[in-house]
Design an enzyme around this catalytic site. Structure first.
Site, short mmCIF file in Angstrom:
data_model
loop_
_atom_site.label_atom_id
_atom_site.label_comp_id
_atom_site.label_asym_id
_atom_site.label_seq_id
_atom_site.Cartn_x
_atom_site.Cartn_y
_atom_site.Cartn_z
N THR A 17 -3.09 5.32 -3.76
CA THR A 17 -2.00 6.06 -3.11
C THR A 17 -0.67 5.84 -3.84
O THR A 17 0.20 6.70 -3.81
CB THR A 17 -1.86 5.63 -1.65
N THR A 18 -0.52 4.67 -4.49
CA THR A 18 0.71 4.44 -5.25
C THR A 18 0.63 5.20 -6.57
O THR A 18 1.57 5.87 -6.98
CB THR A 18 0.89 2.92 -5.53
N ASP B 13 -8.71 -0.19 2.59
CA ASP B 13 -8.74 0.34 1.22
C ASP B 13 -10.05 -0.01 0.53
O ASP B 13 -10.63 0.81 -0.18
CB ASP B 13 -7.56 -0.22 0.41
N ASP C 186 0.87 -1.18 0.00
CA ASP C 186 0.00 0.00 0.00
C ASP C 186 0.91 1.24 0.00
O ASP C 186 1.70 1.42 0.92
CB ASP C 186 -0.88 -0.04 1.26
#
Length: 528
Positions: free
Chosen positions: A94-95, A396, A61
């Site tokens: 988020t990546t 998530d 994550d």
């Protein structure tokens, strides 16, 4: 003609220092992007992080990886904050947001080398980001929250890029049901994820994870004094005072030189505790939750003995941060001293039971009259590393459903929207003139980093894949994306790879904002 009037952009050359500062910022920020690029997508790799205290975290994550990274360069720290901002806004992607930002910085670096003014680039990128959001919104399909199937597909897509992907058919329905239980699907515009509590307990496997309509406590019922371990028609009291003899604030000593005085002291203590316990029973309370105490024992053996005689079930060591959730779930109010212990401050539940599942005991409180709508997810795992990652993955998935509640629209995944937006921006650039057209082109090319990274991580040939993707999209196949499992390009909607619109739009907007901030910095001043 051209010799007499040099290009205004070419002649813009400022002193050397701002160029150096900008370059150093861009290199530092790109290094952060490269560090987590490999963990993007369903075939992304995981990172093993060793914290300063020797604890090990395994995750892919983006936000978690960056949070644990000890980043020193101030520009690189901005990318860590960017990932955290995306985590708050959308919860997923988020990546991607960091990868997009570092690709935009790479594009900006090339434009700066040509002598384009940084403000021109920053403003053009900002406009391109707004255009991208418009294009994404046009591509999206509206959904209704009662359409459970679409919600499940979106949650599964989010879970597929995690370590726990093989359990996505179990975890996705849990995430969807948890969110649907705490909101009213007809009117909701946001979800407060504090109403969904993920309780972790080591033991069993991820298959044993379950959704509990009510409350789960990891603390155990106190049995050594013979009290009940199961209670129907429970009246729950949550106390923040101690059931033990009072201690003075200062250190002191009492010298007792007569056994009658000794008896008297013990008798007083018994009487003091008995009065307290009787008061608790008198209010009709039959389940007592006791907050953890630092100064002295929250309960002692004598008070536990009295409580078990009065048939009151006791759970101690309730953490302070659990108090709010317990109150919201059961409708009880925390009681700070024995004088204010009254029936109107008690919560109620149909059943409180201590259950043993796969070698671990938990207390389940079920049949709560829905005063505040809350649910608990009991998350199981073979060891703490898997358990932590399962919790992050569930979080998530919950965030993905929250995005769909905020903005009720879905788009395809698998790199399809990025290529489509990239092509439409390139079209758009043709209608612009001057440097802005070049900046729009650079922005469009930078967006292709997502499909390139997806194919690289899946071990495919990025050049072939991305060329084929462009070709398919030019022919009008808007939902053609990279099918990582088959290693080819297919209509990604048939594979059920979909994501919320909010994840993509907020990723592009936040990345463009961060790039604009970085480009506008021309000096680094250290203060004492």
């Amino acid at each position: 003609m051209s010799e007499t009037k040099p290009s205004t952009y070419r002649s813009f050359k400022d002193k050397d220092k701002p160029v150096e500062v900008r370059l150093s910022n861009i290199i530092a920020a790109k290094a952060v992007g490269d560090a987590i690029r490999t963990s993007l997508g369903p075939k992304g790799m995981d990172k093993m992080i060793q914290t300063g205290s020797g604890e090990v975290v395994i995750t892919n994550d983006g936000a978690t990886i960056l949070k644990h990274m000890s980043v020193l360069h101030p520009a690189a720290k901005m990318l860590v904050d960017l990932s955290a901002a995306q985590d708050v806004e959308a919860g997923d992607g988020t990546t991607s947001v960091v990868v997009i930002a570092s690709a935009l910085l790479g594009a900006a670096e090339k434009m700066l080398a040509k002598g384009v003014h940084p403000t021109t680039i920053a403003e053009a990128f900002q406009r391109a980001a707004i255009k991208s959001s418009e294009f994404l919104t046009e591509m999206s399909t509206e959904i209704n929250l009662s359409d459970r199937d679409s919600l499940l597909r979106a949650a599964s897509t989010s879970l597929n890029s995690k370590i726990v992907s093989q359990y996505s058919n179990l975890l996705a329905p849990i995430a969807v049901d948890a969110v649907l239980r705490v909101i009213d699907p007809a009117t909701a515009t946001n979800v407060d994820l504090k109403d969904i509590r993920i309780v972790k307990k080591v033991g069993g496997t991820i298959d044993d994870t379950e959704l509990v309509d009510g409350l789960v406590l990891t603390q155990n019922v106190i049995k050594n004094s013979g009290g009940p371990t199961r209670m129907e028609k429970a009246k729950i009291g949550l106390i923040q005072f101690q059931l033990s003899p009072p201690k003075p604030d200062m250190e002191n000593q009492i010298v007792v030189n007569d056994y009658r005085l000794m008896d008297k002291i013990l008798k007083e203590e018994r009487q003091y505790l008995l009065n307290m316990c009787k008061k608790i029973k008198k209010a009709g309370c039959n389940v007592l939750l006791i907050q953890k105490s630092i100064l002295r024992d929250a309960v002692n053996d004598l008070s536990l003995h009295f409580l078990s005689k009065l048939k009151i079930l006791v759970v101690k060591d309730i953490e302070r941060d659990e108090i709010e959730f317990i109150c919201k779930s059961t409708g009880c109010k925390p009681i700070a001293d024995i004088e204010s212990f009254s029936e109107d401050r008690l919560g109620s539940a149909e059943l409180i039971d201590e259950v043993q599942t796969s070698g671990a005991r938990v207390v389940k409180i079920t049949g709560v009259k829905h005063i505040g709508k809350t649910v608990s997810i009991l998350c199981r795992g073979a060891n703490s590393l898997v358990l932590e990652e399962a919790e992050r993955s569930l979080h998530d998935a919950l965030c993905v459903i929250r995005c769909l509640v905020k903005k009720k629209a879905l788009i395809a995944g698998g790199g399809a929207p990025e290529i489509e937006v990239s092509q439409r921006l390139a079209e758009c650039a043709k209608s612009l003139k001057g440097m802005e057209a070049q900046c729009f082109d650079a922005f469009a090319n930078a967006l292709e980093v997502i499909p390139i990274t997806l194919s690289e991580n899946a071990g495919l040939n990025p050049i072939n894949i991305v060329t084929e993707l462009r070709n398919r999209h030019a022919l009008g196949e808007k939902t053609a994306g990279i099918n990582v499992r088959k290693g080819t390009i297919t209509n990604i909607l048939e594979e059920n790879v979909i994501q919320p619109l909010l994840v993509s739009t907020s990723a592009i907007e936040l990345a463009a904002e961060t790039v604009k901030m970085l480009l506008k910095i021309d000096d680094l001043v250290a203060t004492r």
